[in-house]
Design an enzyme around this catalytic site. Structure first.
Site, short mmCIF file in Angstrom:
data_model
loop_
_atom_site.label_atom_id
_atom_site.label_comp_id
_atom_site.label_asym_id
_atom_site.label_seq_id
_atom_site.Cartn_x
_atom_site.Cartn_y
_atom_site.Cartn_z
N ASP A 10 0.86 -1.20 0.00
CA ASP A 10 0.00 0.00 0.00
C ASP A 10 0.89 1.25 0.00
O ASP A 10 0.88 2.04 0.94
CB ASP A 10 -0.95 0.00 1.20
N ASP A 15 6.73 1.09 1.82
CA ASP A 15 6.40 0.15 0.74
C ASP A 15 7.23 0.45 -0.51
O ASP A 15 7.66 -0.45 -1.22
CB ASP A 15 4.93 0.25 0.36
N ASN A 39 -2.55 2.60 3.53
CA ASN A 39 -1.97 3.92 3.81
C ASN A 39 -2.79 5.03 3.13
O ASN A 39 -2.89 6.14 3.65
CB ASN A 39 -0.53 3.99 3.29
N THR A 124 2.91 -6.21 2.80
CA THR A 124 3.42 -5.11 3.63
C THR A 124 2.31 -4.07 3.84
O THR A 124 2.57 -2.85 3.86
CB THR A 124 4.64 -4.45 2.97
N PHE A 165 -0.73 -0.67 12.49
CA PHE A 165 -1.61 -0.15 11.44
C PHE A 165 -2.14 -1.25 10.50
O PHE A 165 -3.33 -1.30 10.22
CB PHE A 165 -0.87 0.92 10.62
N ASN A 166 -1.24 -2.09 9.95
CA ASN A 166 -1.70 -3.05 8.94
C ASN A 166 -2.75 -4.01 9.51
O ASN A 166 -3.72 -4.36 8.84
CB ASN A 166 -0.52 -3.85 8.38
N HIS A 239 9.74 0.14 7.90
CA HIS A 239 9.10 -1.13 8.25
C HIS A 239 9.16 -2.18 7.12
O HIS A 239 9.69 -3.26 7.30
CB HIS A 239 7.62 -0.88 8.58
N ASP A 240 8.59 -1.85 5.97
CA ASP A 240 8.26 -2.88 4.99
C ASP A 240 9.46 -3.60 4.38
O ASP A 240 9.38 -4.83 4.17
CB ASP A 240 7.39 -2.26 3.88
O1 RIB Z 1 2.71 0.03 10.79
C1 RIB Z 1 3.54 0.17 9.66
C2 RIB Z 1 2.89 -0.36 8.45
O2 RIB Z 1 1.71 0.38 8.16
C3 RIB Z 1 3.76 -0.23 7.19
O3 RIB Z 1 3.45 -1.25 6.29
C4 RIB Z 1 3.34 1.09 6.62
O4 RIB Z 1 3.55 1.19 5.21
C5 RIB Z 1 1.87 1.07 6.91
O5 RIB Z 1 1.23 0.34 5.88
CA CA Z 2 2.81 -0.68 3.99
#
Ligand code: RIB
Ligand code: CA
Length: 323
Positions: A10, A15, A39, A124, A165-166, A239-240
């Site tokens: 996303d 990403d 996102n 991701t 979040f994801n 993160h991703d």
């Molecule tokens: O919490 C971080 C995640 O949420 C990452 O994948 C970021 O791109 C958002 O999608």
């Molecule tokens: Ca992401």
């Protein structure tokens, strides 16, 4: 032999770097990029995936759009983190990379059937597309080598104090994935917060001397501004790409066996990944939880991937060899 993967994302700043790592590192064979709402809206995450492929010179990798909303709850985007476009910071040219007509879930299903060996899925983003695949095509579970996802946390969340979040964006989808029986590796915030894009890291991208390196530096600079404002981070966690790095070289990301369940009903904890690291619940192991990152070689692989892609796309940008 490169590991065949499909990246479900996303974009989103991190990403974007995950796409570049997956396309630029020789240890993986990026079969497809699929997009999902998270996102930002599906329209924006798909445009952003096309933008990244365009500036990174990633051609011949199909981009397919997937689900435009979570399975149950309404979509709630992260424009506070990634901006209105979902990829704020750099300016991007009109994308020359298109999107295929196939729905992401159908593209994944087709590639799983056609590929001569099982494929690794690297989500991701919210797990809506992956959950829909496993629900619509349950037989595909046997064609998936493993799911290596960025999401969840063995500790606190970021979207809420409890939930990352994801997972929080589509808890029902995450629940389906963790219950699926497919081998799952969870790269949660506890490990991705070890991938901090410090000023020294940003300087390495700038030092590549290519327009792609500069684009990465601009992406990280914007990402740093929102992470500083929202959470007081001196440098943003990328993160991703950690999930991609786990596939590239499992030695970069140390994991332990665990039981992971997703809280669906907690008034304050919905979307939390409840990770049993010590077997205290009696629930069976259903995942590997990533616990530590070897950060220096991780950044070496990340910068090397952008160097490879940048050299392909803008040879004229390359600094002249030292005289
Ligand atoms: O919490 C971080 C995640 O949420 C990452 O994948 C970021 O791109 C958002 O999608
Ligand atoms: Ca992401």
């Amino acid at each position: 032999m490169p590991v065949p993967i499909i990246l479900d994302c996303d974009p989103g700043h991190d990403d974007a770097l995950a796409i570049m790592l997956a396309a630029g590192d020789p240890a993986v064979d990026l079969l497809a990029i699929t997009t999902v709402a998270g996102n930002q809206t599906l329209e924006k995450t798909t445009l952003n995936a096309r933008r990244v492929c365009t500036v990174a010179g990633i051609t011949g990798v199909p981009v397919a759009a997937g689900c435009d909303r979570p399975l149950v709850q309404p979509l709630s985007v992260a424009d506070d983190v990634h901006g209105v476009s979902g990829l704020d910071g750099p300016s991007f040219p009109e994308p020359t990379v298109g999107v295929v007509r196939e729905h992401a879930v159908d593209l994944i299903h087709r590639l799983l059937a056609e590929h001569p060996e099982p494929v690794t899925l690297v989500p991701t983003a919210p797990l809506t597309n992956i959950a829909l695949l496993l629900t619509r095509y349950p037989q595909d579970a046997d064609r998936i080598r493993e799911i290596v996802l960025m999401g969840g946390s063995t500790e606190r969340g970021n979207r809420t104090p409890a939930a990352e979040f994801n997972i929080r964006t589509d808890p029902e989808a995450a629940d389906i994935v963790f219950r699926s029986g497919v081998p799952v590796t969870m790269c949660g915030l506890n490990v991705t917060h070890q991938a901090l894009a410090t000023p020294e890291v940003v300087a390495r991208f700038e030092g590549l001397g290519t327009s792609l390196g500069r684009t990465c530096a601009e992406l990280l600079t914007f990402f740093a501004s929102t992470y500083r404002t929202l959470w007081g981070f001196p440098s943003p966690p990328l993160h991703d790409p950690v999930a991609v790095a786990r596939v590239i070289d499992p030695g970069l990301v140390r994991c332990v066996d665990a039981n992971v369940v997703v809280e669906l009903n907690g008034r304050y904890t919905r979307g939390a990944t409840v990770v049993d690291l010590h077997g205290s619940t009696g629930r069976p192991v259903n995942a590997r939880a990533a616990m530590s990152l070897d950060a220096d070689p991780f950044w070496d692989r990340m910068v090397a991937a952008v160097r490879v892609l940048g050299a392909r796309t803008h040879p004229a940008d390359r600094q002249p060899p030292p005289s």
